[in-house]
Design a protein around this motif. Sequence first.
Motif, PDB file in Angstrom:
ATOM      1  N   ASN A  20      45.248  30.867  27.745  1.00  0.00           N
ATOM      2  CA  ASN A  20      43.884  31.295  27.996  1.00  0.00           C
ATOM      3  C   ASN A  20      43.652  32.500  27.072  1.00  0.00           C
ATOM      4  O   ASN A  20      44.187  33.582  27.302  1.00  0.00           O
TER       5      ASN A  20
ATOM      6  N   TYR B  54      41.180  34.460  26.335  1.00  0.00           N
ATOM      7  CA  TYR B  54      40.523  35.656  26.861  1.00  0.00           C
ATOM      8  C   TYR B  54      41.512  36.486  27.703  1.00  0.00           C
ATOM      9  O   TYR B  54      41.633  37.706  27.552  1.00  0.00           O
ATOM     10  N   ASN B  55      42.242  35.786  28.549  1.00  0.00           N
ATOM     11  CA  ASN B  55      43.252  36.429  29.379  1.00  0.00           C
ATOM     12  C   ASN B  55      44.296  37.130  28.500  1.00  0.00           C
ATOM     13  O   ASN B  55      44.674  38.282  28.727  1.00  0.00           O
ATOM     14  N   GLN B  56      44.735  36.445  27.435  1.00  0.00           N
ATOM     15  CA  GLN B  56      45.726  37.020  26.518  1.00  0.00           C
ATOM     16  C   GLN B  56      45.167  38.249  25.792  1.00  0.00           C
ATOM     17  O   GLN B  56      45.844  39.257  25.634  1.00  0.00           O
TER      18      GLN B  56
ATOM     19  N   THR C 184      42.694  40.270  26.703  1.00  0.00           N
ATOM     20  CA  THR C 184      42.485  41.440  27.561  1.00  0.00           C
ATOM     21  C   THR C 184      43.823  42.021  28.004  1.00  0.00           C
ATOM     22  O   THR C 184      43.940  43.203  28.286  1.00  0.00           O
ATOM     23  N   ARG C 185      44.859  41.183  28.018  1.00  0.00           N
ATOM     24  CA  ARG C 185      46.166  41.682  28.434  1.00  0.00           C
ATOM     25  C   ARG C 185      46.886  42.418  27.304  1.00  0.00           C
ATOM     26  O   ARG C 185      47.469  43.471  27.506  1.00  0.00           O
TER      27      ARG C 185
ATOM     28  N   GLU D 108      43.904  45.293  25.383  1.00  0.00           N
ATOM     29  CA  GLU D 108      42.939  45.680  26.410  1.00  0.00           C
ATOM     30  C   GLU D 108      41.859  46.603  25.857  1.00  0.00           C
ATOM     31  O   GLU D 108      40.677  46.442  26.129  1.00  0.00           O
TER      32      GLU D 108
ATOM     33  N   TRP E  79      37.145  30.433  29.535  1.00  0.00           N
ATOM     34  CA  TRP E  79      38.373  31.193  29.839  1.00  0.00           C
ATOM     35  C   TRP E  79      38.120  32.230  30.921  1.00  0.00           C
ATOM     36  O   TRP E  79      38.936  32.446  31.794  1.00  0.00           O
ATOM     37  N   ALA E  80      36.963  32.887  30.813  1.00  0.00           N
ATOM     38  CA  ALA E  80      36.637  33.914  31.806  1.00  0.00           C
ATOM     39  C   ALA E  80      36.449  33.276  33.180  1.00  0.00           C
ATOM     40  O   ALA E  80      36.887  33.814  34.189  1.00  0.00           O
TER      41      ALA E  80
ATOM     42  N   GLU F 228      39.703  32.485  34.608  1.00  0.00           N
ATOM     43  CA  GLU F 228      40.283  33.753  35.064  1.00  0.00           C
ATOM     44  C   GLU F 228      39.898  34.009  36.513  1.00  0.00           C
ATOM     45  O   GLU F 228      40.704  34.379  37.334  1.00  0.00           O
TER      46      GLU F 228
ATOM     47  N   HIS G  18      41.621  32.144  39.275  1.00  0.00           N
ATOM     48  CA  HIS G  18      43.051  32.343  39.551  1.00  0.00           C
ATOM     49  C   HIS G  18      43.257  33.335  40.667  1.00  0.00           C
ATOM     50  O   HIS G  18      42.693  34.402  40.665  1.00  0.00           O
TER      51      HIS G  18
END
Length: 482
Positions: free
Chosen positions: A413, A415-417, A419-420, A423, A475-476, A479, A482
């Motif tokens: 994902n 977007y998840n990657q 922001t992680r 950031e 992706w958001a 998110e 989850h």
Amino acid sequence: MPQRILYWFRNDLRLHDNDAFFQAMANDAAVLPVFVFDPRWFAELNSIGFPKTGPFRARFLLEAVTDLRRSLQQKGADLIIRVGNPALVLAELAEDIQAEAIYASKEVTQEETDTESDLSKRLKPLNIDLELVWQSTLYHVRDLPFDLARLPTVFTQFRTQIEKSAKVRALIPTPTRIELVSGVPAGEMPTLQSLGFTDDIVADHRAAVAFHGGETEALARLNRYIWEKGLIKTYKETRNGMLGEDYSSKFSAWLALGCLSPRQVYSEVKRYETEQVKNDSTYWLVFELLWRDFFRFVALRYGTRIFKPSGIKHELGVKWSHDVELFKRWTDGTTGIPFIDANMRELNQTGFMSNRGRQNVGSFLVKDLGIDWTWGAAYFESMLVDYDPCSNWGNWNYVAGVGNDPRENRYFNIYNQATRYDEQGTYVKHWLPELADVPANKLHLVSNLSPVEQSQYHVGLGDSYPLPVINPNKWAKAEKHH
């Protein structure tokens, strides 16, 4: 008359821990060290419009060969440089100097092994032996605790068995003096221009690390990373970084051309563990060397399957897209997905990309765009300074779901990657200065900016920054679920 041996340097551009070269010099033989630049390495890949070896990798190779030549000269020898078909050139040279044998490092992938067979055929009628010595891995192929045909398909099983029952061999001493076969003209080093590159390549000043090819630089980097800066003790925590020189070891480029031996890295890590500290991080660096070994043994076991769209799993059912325009948006870093574009622009401007970046751009190309993964692998082959056929194609098999991945349908994902791992958006802004004014919390979904926000943050979507090739909001949403 002492024995005469021709030594063919390949992806082992070093004098330390070089078993094949050491064996060539046994019995006080006079050696002729040779490196052959094969024009086929630099040919255009017509279907997708870029060369097999791009400028950054070509420059790194030239630097590495130049450095090796200097080291040999300091030890009373020289490096004979030729350009042409290695099998032809080497057979002729070996006949000219009346060599008893040609020694070289054993390779595993198709183009390299084809050259070995071709050379072997030409040497037969001349009654000259070809001795190929295994030396590219941390663990020797003969020391594996299983038959190659029983190579575990999953890395964890491979690692467990190796760590339990195999030992890393001792380092081979570096020669002090080398007896050269005399009378052979050394030959000129090719230039980037003579290899077909038009202008001089200037690496971007924003590059994470200034890669210079060669054993001298490799050993200096090893020493700096482990001893001078002690960065190895936090390697596990920092290795997913994206910016700067020190978040990861960056040894891969020197390992790929054999300017650095994996056993040399291992022995320095072990020494550090004895003299300084032993922890998860010191172990993790060796763990990464094991991955490198694993991919090399996978390539040895599966042969040409690692290069085919169906992969080592032989997945014939997958249909890949061959949309050249879409692929070009990916290679150019103009997909409209900032995290992907930043990584691709770093690659295009420096010849390097972090491991985290590679996983993401790979997953995006394959899973989100549905494009033939072999195109992505070929682009990496052209661009990456640290290209190594086994690791590159093995990793792409993995990302595309046609390799030996225990997890079915691994998907990133993005977007998840983003922001992680980025950031604050510092990485994206480093490579996409046009997004410099966008706040971090809006950066990774920049395509959602309203017209008012666009003028506020000085971004023109579809103008100064492209519209996205897919809708990133999926992706958001994922998110939130989850």
